[in-house]
Design a protein around this motif. Structure first.
Motif, PDB file in Angstrom:
ATOM      1  N   ARG A 133       0.835  -1.216   0.000  1.00  0.00           N
ATOM      2  CA  ARG A 133       0.000   0.000   0.000  1.00  0.00           C
ATOM      3  C   ARG A 133       0.862   1.257   0.000  1.00  0.00           C
ATOM      4  N   LEU A 134       1.996   1.218   0.704  1.00  0.00           N
ATOM      5  CA  LEU A 134       2.887   2.371   0.720  1.00  0.00           C
ATOM      6  C   LEU A 134       3.481   2.641  -0.650  1.00  0.00           C
ATOM      7  N   GLN A 135       3.726   1.600  -1.428  1.00  0.00           N
ATOM      8  CA  GLN A 135       4.252   1.798  -2.773  1.00  0.00           C
ATOM      9  C   GLN A 135       3.213   2.390  -3.706  1.00  0.00           C
ATOM     10  N   GLU A 136       1.935   2.121  -3.450  1.00  0.00           N
ATOM     11  CA  GLU A 136       0.868   2.645  -4.298  1.00  0.00           C
ATOM     12  C   GLU A 136       0.419   4.036  -3.841  1.00  0.00           C
ATOM     13  N   GLU A 137       0.357   4.265  -2.553  1.00  0.00           N
ATOM     14  CA  GLU A 137      -0.127   5.529  -2.001  1.00  0.00           C
ATOM     15  C   GLU A 137       0.968   6.103  -1.103  1.00  0.00           C
ATOM     16  N   HIS A 138       1.757   7.007  -1.672  1.00  0.00           N
ATOM     17  CA  HIS A 138       2.892   7.556  -0.933  1.00  0.00           C
ATOM     18  C   HIS A 138       2.442   8.474   0.204  1.00  0.00           C
ATOM     19  N   SER A 139       1.236   9.006   0.142  1.00  0.00           N
ATOM     20  CA  SER A 139       0.767   9.896   1.205  1.00  0.00           C
ATOM     21  C   SER A 139       0.568   9.166   2.530  1.00  0.00           C
ATOM     22  N   LEU A 140       0.509   7.834   2.490  1.00  0.00           N
ATOM     23  CA  LEU A 140       0.383   7.086   3.739  1.00  0.00           C
ATOM     24  C   LEU A 140       1.620   7.219   4.614  1.00  0.00           C
ATOM     25  N   GLN A 141       2.746   7.631   4.018  1.00  0.00           N
ATOM     26  CA  GLN A 141       3.953   7.808   4.809  1.00  0.00           C
ATOM     27  C   GLN A 141       3.765   8.922   5.831  1.00  0.00           C
ATOM     28  N   ASP A 142       2.974   9.953   5.480  1.00  0.00           N
ATOM     29  CA  ASP A 142       2.682  11.023   6.443  1.00  0.00           C
ATOM     30  C   ASP A 142       1.924  10.494   7.646  1.00  0.00           C
ATOM     31  N   VAL A 143       1.001   9.573   7.408  1.00  0.00           N
ATOM     32  CA  VAL A 143       0.246   8.977   8.514  1.00  0.00           C
ATOM     33  C   VAL A 143       1.176   8.195   9.433  1.00  0.00           C
ATOM     34  N   ILE A 144       2.153   7.498   8.846  1.00  0.00           N
ATOM     35  CA  ILE A 144       3.108   6.740   9.662  1.00  0.00           C
ATOM     36  C   ILE A 144       3.986   7.680  10.474  1.00  0.00           C
ATOM     37  N   PHE A 145       4.405   8.789   9.875  1.00  0.00           N
ATOM     38  CA  PHE A 145       5.207   9.759  10.609  1.00  0.00           C
ATOM     39  C   PHE A 145       4.446  10.314  11.806  1.00  0.00           C
ATOM     40  N   LYS A 146       3.170  10.659  11.590  1.00  0.00           N
ATOM     41  CA  LYS A 146       2.387  11.254  12.674  1.00  0.00           C
ATOM     42  C   LYS A 146       2.039  10.256  13.764  1.00  0.00           C
ATOM     43  N   SER A 147       1.991   8.971  13.425  1.00  0.00           N
ATOM     44  CA  SER A 147       1.624   7.959  14.412  1.00  0.00           C
ATOM     45  C   SER A 147       2.836   7.291  15.045  1.00  0.00           C
ATOM     46  N   ALA A 148       4.051   7.791  14.767  1.00  0.00           N
ATOM     47  CA  ALA A 148       5.252   7.193  15.340  1.00  0.00           C
ATOM     48  C   ALA A 148       5.215   7.298  16.863  1.00  0.00           C
ATOM     49  N   PHE A 149       5.682   6.263  17.520  1.00  0.00           N
ATOM     50  CA  PHE A 149       5.693   6.135  18.979  1.00  0.00           C
ATOM     51  C   PHE A 149       4.299   5.935  19.548  1.00  0.00           C
ATOM     52  N   LYS A 150       3.247   6.048  18.723  1.00  0.00           N
ATOM     53  CA  LYS A 150       1.893   5.797  19.212  1.00  0.00           C
ATOM     54  C   LYS A 150       1.363   4.460  18.721  1.00  0.00           C
TER      55      LYS A 150
END
Length: 377
Positions: A133-150
């Motif tokens: 999914r990350l390879q298809e939708e690069h904007s999901l990386q922002d969601v991972i950044f914001k949810s880090a440590f959570k």
């Protein structure tokens, strides 16, 4: 005197009133006006809720600059399982400065079972699904950044079954500190030994039939270890089709500073391309069997910052929504009434037909009668 000044002040404030009040006796209501008002209030309520949702959300801002830090060390976090016994394999790093970093400096060799348990297979399947999914939708990386440590940890869960099978693989995990220059982290046959011209591996004592570089990369990252961040090679599994198999990963590392409302850390993103081939000297395919990760560091650094809409901007946008809808609906309603009145007036004028009135001299009059009642004057 004081009372007079107060009265003048009140009169002055009344003249400055930009919102004059209209008496209710002068206000005319209509069904069309009520319908338009209801539509306007509904639209305002819907857009206000949507605007509040945007106000509560955050987004990631990316800034690029030249990385001027060339003296610090680069941390490599490794968790790789190779389908060979630990005494048969060795891992180390050799950079362009001919500096060798042995695996004994920070890596642990742990005998394990290569096949995963059912729970671990489910974890790997979910991780591979996220990677696709990350390879298809690069904007999901922002969601991972914001949810880090959570979010939950991305580490491989321990086995839930008590298997009596003897270990047939070696899990190499831990971290190494290397120079911030291009280098090569590799796992191949035999333990690494220093050499005046570089380094070598003691592979002569290992049987060729025991070569099996099937491997699984549970985790590979650079820089500070941040739970919740998913890297491009996490969950990768490769099965060797030949004893003399070489797996190559060409990695480009980008230094990254991450600043969110939860964390502030220095990590590294990276992109990777893969290649695998069978070593056959007779066919011209030269090399050494093993797993080779050749990395290079980009000269650019990315600063990722989580931003939020200011409250004053939210108020300005909200006022624009309310005022704009009221003005627009008022104009449309006035224009609609004007068009309706023009159309109805034409219908009314067309409903009055000319009537012929006989005159005593035999002529007829085509003028409309002045009165429609039957009274005579």
């Amino acid at each position: 005197m004081r009372r007079l000044n107060r009265k003048k002040t009140l009169n002055l404030m009344k003249e400055l009133d930009a919102f004059p009040k209209v008496p209710e006796s002068y206000v005319e209501t209509s069904v069309s006006g009520g319908t338009v008002s209801l539509i306007a209030f509904t639209t305002i309520a819907f857009l206000t809720v949507m605007e509040f949702t945007v106000y509560r959300d955050t987004w990631m801002k990316y800034e690029y600059e030249v990385d001027k830090d060339f003296t610090s060390k680069l941390r490599i976090n490794i968790d790789i399982t190779v389908a060979m016994r630990c005494q048969y394999v060795g891992a180390d790093v050799l950079d362009l400065a001919e500096t060798m970093v042995a695996s004994a400096d920070g890596l642990i060799y742990e005998p394990v079972i290569f096949d995963l348990s059912p729970q671990q297979k489910e974890w790997q399947r979910m991780l591979q699904l996220i990677q696709s999914r990350l390879q298809e939708e690069h904007s999901l990386q922002d969601v991972i950044f914001k949810s880090a440590f959570k979010s939950a940890s991305t580490a491989l869960p321990p086995r839930e079954d008590n298997s009596l099978q003897s270990p047939d693989a070696c899990r190499i995990h831990g971290h190494l500190y290397v120079n911030k220059v291009a280098g090569n982290f590799h796992i191949t046959v035999g333990k690494a030994i220093p050499h005046p011209r570089g380094h070598a591996h003691l592979a002569a004592l290992v049987s060729h039939e025991s070569y099996n570089f099937s491997h699984r990369i549970d985790h590979l990252s650079f820089g500070e270890l941040i739970p919740g961040i998913i890297n491009p090679l996490d969950g990768t599994e490769k099965i060797a089709s030949d004893h003399n198999q070489m797996f190559q990963y060409f990695i480009t590392i980008v230094p990254t500073k991450l600043h969110t409302y939860k964390i502030s850390a220095e990590t590294h993103q990276f992109s990777v391309t893969e290649r695998e081939r069978v070593i056959n000297h007779a066919a011209g395919s030269h090399g050494v069997s093993g797993i080779f990760m050749k990395y290079d560091i980009s000269s650019l650094m990315v600063t990722v910052t989580e931003e939020h809409m200011p409250f004053w901007q939210f108020l300005v946008r909200l006022c624009g929504i309310i005022g704009g809808i009221f003005s627009t609906t008022g104009i449309l309603h006035g224009f609609g009434r004007f068009v309706a009145e023009v159309i109805f007036c034409r219908f009314r004028l067309g409903s009055y037909k000319s009537t012929s009135v006989p005159l005593p001299d035999g002529h007829t009059s085509n003028h409309l009668p002045l009165s429609t009642d039957n009274s005579t004057h």
